[in-house]
Design an enzyme around this catalytic site. Structure first.
Site, short mmCIF file in Angstrom:
data_model
loop_
_atom_site.label_atom_id
_atom_site.label_comp_id
_atom_site.label_asym_id
_atom_site.label_seq_id
_atom_site.Cartn_x
_atom_site.Cartn_y
_atom_site.Cartn_z
N ASP A 89 12.25 -4.42 -0.86
CA ASP A 89 13.34 -3.45 -1.07
C ASP A 89 13.89 -3.19 0.37
O ASP A 89 13.22 -3.27 1.34
CB ASP A 89 12.97 -2.34 -1.97
CG ASP A 89 14.12 -1.15 -2.10
OD1 ASP A 89 15.26 -1.77 -2.36
OD2 ASP A 89 14.06 -0.25 -1.90
N ASP A 147 16.54 -0.55 1.20
CA ASP A 147 17.02 1.29 1.36
C ASP A 147 15.48 1.78 1.07
O ASP A 147 15.17 1.98 0.11
CB ASP A 147 18.10 1.47 0.40
CG ASP A 147 19.20 1.00 0.37
OD1 ASP A 147 19.82 0.54 1.74
OD2 ASP A 147 19.81 0.08 -0.44
#
Length: 230
Positions: free
Chosen positions: A13, A15
């Site tokens: 991922d 963020d």
């Protein structure tokens, strides 16, 4: 991916995991909604951490009960986000893991809810674009997290079976997406107080969040030379 066997690929991922974007993202979203006469707060936003770019704006608008032009909202958000790029910072523990996996020859892909241009810009700012060159945005698949689509597409692109992939996530929607994809998941929660019980679906949870993440310990676990549950 079984015990004692390193991952065939690591799916990251972006963020809250590789790039500390939450403050900049919130400010961009606040400005976008403010342009439509709507006020949002950090407390309100917390419930939507981990959703993708278009989906998070739609979900927030729906929760607020406001009828806004989502396309215009998205454009305003991305313009404000671009202005905040110089303020982005990375995370030392995950940066160390990225480079350790690269040194071990493990394929890596960024699988994010953010648009491709935001992924590329964020990685460039924190100095990881030389290693993480493969990106998949939720905008390229049918549904964003917690649907598994973005992770399944990332696995397909590197030719690795889902069961052999390790996902690194900071938010519940990403954990749910990883498990729905049949993948192992390392969770480093961005919101640790209180810790959402759904994080327990991950294979390993760093309960103290990024501040408690030890890259050497996590690398040993990921490569199969240690078994633990955080």
């Amino acid at each position: 991916m079984t015990a004692g066997r390193p991952p065939g690929a690591v799916l990251w991922d972006l963020d809250g995991v590789l790039v500390d974007t939450e403050t900049v993202l919130f400010e961009a979203e606040r400005e976008a909604f403010a342009s439509h006469g709507v006020t949002i707060t950090p407390e309100f936003k917390r419930a939507f951490v981990g959703l993708g770019g278009d989906e998070v704006m739609a979900a927030m608008a729906d929760a607020l009960g406001v009828d806004v032009d989502l396309a215009d909202l998205g454009r305003r958000k991305m313009a404000a986000y671009a202005a905040g790029l110089p303020f982005l910072r990375g995370f030392a523990p995950t940066a160390a893991l990225v480079r350790a996996f690269a040194a071990a020859g493990v394929p890596q892909v960024v699988a994010s809810g953010s648009p491709r241009e935001a992924i590329a810009a964020g990685l460039h700012v924190v100095g990881l674009d030389d290693v993480l060159t493969a990106h998949v945005s939720a905008a390229e698949v049918a549904a964003g997290k917690p649907a598994p689509d973005v992770f399944l597409e990332a696995a397909r692109r590197v030719g690795v079976e889902p069961v052999d992939c390790l996902v690194v996530e900071d938010a519940v929607p990403g954990v749910l997406a990883a498990k729905a994809a049949g993948m192992r998941c390392l969770a480093i929660p961005s919101v640790v107080d209180p810790l959402d019980e759904r994080f327990e679906r991950a294979d390993l949870v760093v309960r103290g969040g990024m501040a408690a993440a030890d890259p050497e310990v996590l690398l040993a676990w990921a490569l199969g030379s240690a078994t633990m549950r955080g």
